[in-house]
Write an enzyme that holds these catalytic residues in place. Structure first.
Site, mmCIF file in Angstrom:
data_model
loop_
_atom_site.group_PDB
_atom_site.id
_atom_site.type_symbol
_atom_site.label_atom_id
_atom_site.label_comp_id
_atom_site.label_asym_id
_atom_site.label_seq_id
_atom_site.Cartn_x
_atom_site.Cartn_y
_atom_site.Cartn_z
ATOM 1 N N MET A 145 0.837 -1.209 0.000
ATOM 2 C CA MET A 145 0.000 0.000 0.000
ATOM 3 C C MET A 145 0.867 1.252 0.000
ATOM 4 O O MET A 145 0.473 2.299 -0.483
ATOM 5 C CB MET A 145 -0.927 0.024 1.220
ATOM 6 C CG MET A 145 -2.023 -1.016 1.178
ATOM 7 S SD MET A 145 -3.368 -0.664 2.334
ATOM 8 C CE MET A 145 -2.565 -0.728 3.915
ATOM 9 N N THR A 161 -4.957 5.961 8.135
ATOM 10 C CA THR A 161 -4.497 5.318 9.366
ATOM 11 C C THR A 161 -4.855 3.836 9.392
ATOM 12 O O THR A 161 -4.357 3.093 10.229
ATOM 13 C CB THR A 161 -5.140 5.996 10.592
ATOM 14 O OG1 THR A 161 -6.555 6.018 10.386
ATOM 15 C CG2 THR A 161 -4.621 7.409 10.768
ATOM 16 N N GLY A 162 -5.721 3.408 8.485
ATOM 17 C CA GLY A 162 -6.142 1.996 8.468
ATOM 18 C C GLY A 162 -4.994 1.077 8.091
ATOM 19 O O GLY A 162 -4.049 1.496 7.432
ATOM 20 N N CYS A 163 -5.070 -0.193 8.530
ATOM 21 C CA CYS A 163 -3.975 -1.135 8.270
ATOM 22 C C CYS A 163 -4.255 -2.034 7.083
ATOM 23 O O CYS A 163 -3.500 -2.966 6.826
ATOM 24 C CB CYS A 163 -3.715 -1.996 9.494
ATOM 25 S SG CYS A 163 -2.989 -1.073 10.833
ATOM 26 N N ILE A 164 -5.344 -1.836 6.377
ATOM 27 C CA ILE A 164 -5.636 -2.759 5.276
ATOM 28 C C ILE A 164 -6.174 -2.026 4.055
ATOM 29 O O ILE A 164 -6.765 -0.996 4.177
ATOM 30 C CB ILE A 164 -6.596 -3.877 5.723
ATOM 31 C CG1 ILE A 164 -6.827 -4.872 4.611
ATOM 32 C CG2 ILE A 164 -7.910 -3.297 6.200
ATOM 33 C CD1 ILE A 164 -6.990 -6.264 5.076
#
Lengths: 160, 100
Positions: free
Chosen positions: A34, B97-100
């Protein structure tokens, strides 16, 4: 202000195949992609289960000898030997993971491959477990340890 | 004179004030980051902007691929250099800020 630094590379070795230990390498591989970081993941010993078609969606969490079960399933080790206890704890953990909107292991493996991470099964572990490339999820390749070390030249290395 | 001259960015290149974003700014940020925007990129950008309006933060990539017809592979091809960073930057949002 485009990023002019040389591309960052991450090499992850996934050596454990319990449900709880399958997620860290997948989450980190995905997070790296990502952020635009190149990723190679080497699945060795029990970690191979994460990319083995027949096993990837049936991983379990160990109840016995695992002091960190709280708060999901706080049970004394002695009770952990009761049949079905590990399955129950695993089901509970799967449901917690789902609540956080993280996919099941099989779907997650596909996700990191779609994101461009390269996945490799350790040749020696596969020989030991009598597996061939056909037993692995489509897209994963078989690789020797030495080749992986050569491939990860210049990469940051992470052992899980 | 660029439309970016009056826009404030943080040290990582994300817009400080997400509410000051305009589609013209998005085009200019994309050019700066060497990303070519297509009709499909705008599906992602518009969805991210809507999510920001509702939730006040950048959506996770999983949220984007689940709720638009853009899948993971396409998302990575639309935003080379890491869609987690790039999509948020172009959409004028803060670092996700999300991890996915």
């Amino acid at each position: 202000m485009a990023d002019k630094k040389p591309a960052r590379k991450l090499a992850i070795i996934a050596s454990k195949g319990s449900l709880d230990m399958a997620y860290p390498p997948l989450i980190l591989a995905n997070a790296a992609r990502m952020s635009g970081v190149d990723v190679d993941v080497f699945f060795t010993f029990w970690g191979l289960d994460i990319i083995t078609k027949k096993k990837m969606n049936k991983l379990n969490v160990a109840v016995v000898g695992n002091p960190s079960m709280h708060p999901w399933f706080h049970i004394p080790t002695l009770l952990g030997i009761i049949p079905g206890m590990s399955a129950a704890a695993s089901a509970m953990m799967r449901s917690e993971i789902k609540k956080l909107d993280f996919p099941p292991v099989g779907e997650f493996v596909q996700l990191v491959m779609d994101a461009g991470a390269n996945l490799f099964g350790c040749k020696m572990s596969m020989d030991m477990m009598k597996l061939t490339e056909k037993d692995l999820v489509e897209g994963a390749k078989v690789l020797g340890a030495m080749e992986f070390i050569e491939m990860s030249d210049g990469a940051q290395l992470l052992f899980v | 004179m660029s439309v970016l001259d009056k826009v404030k960015f943080d040290a990582d290149g994300y817009m400080e004030d997400s509410n000051a974003w305009t589609p013209e700014i998005a085009e200019a940020i994309a050019k700066r980051e060497e990303v070519t925007l297509t009709e499909r990129s705008w599906v992602v950008i518009n969805y991210a902007r809507n999510e920001f309006k509702v939730k006040g933060e950048a959506p996770t990539l999983r949220n984007i691929t689940k709720n638009t017809d853009v899948d993971t592979k396409e998302l990575y091809s639309l935003f080379p250099g890491g869609p987690g960073k790039m999509a948020a930057k172009v959409a004028g949002l803060h670092k996700p800020t999300g991890c996915i």
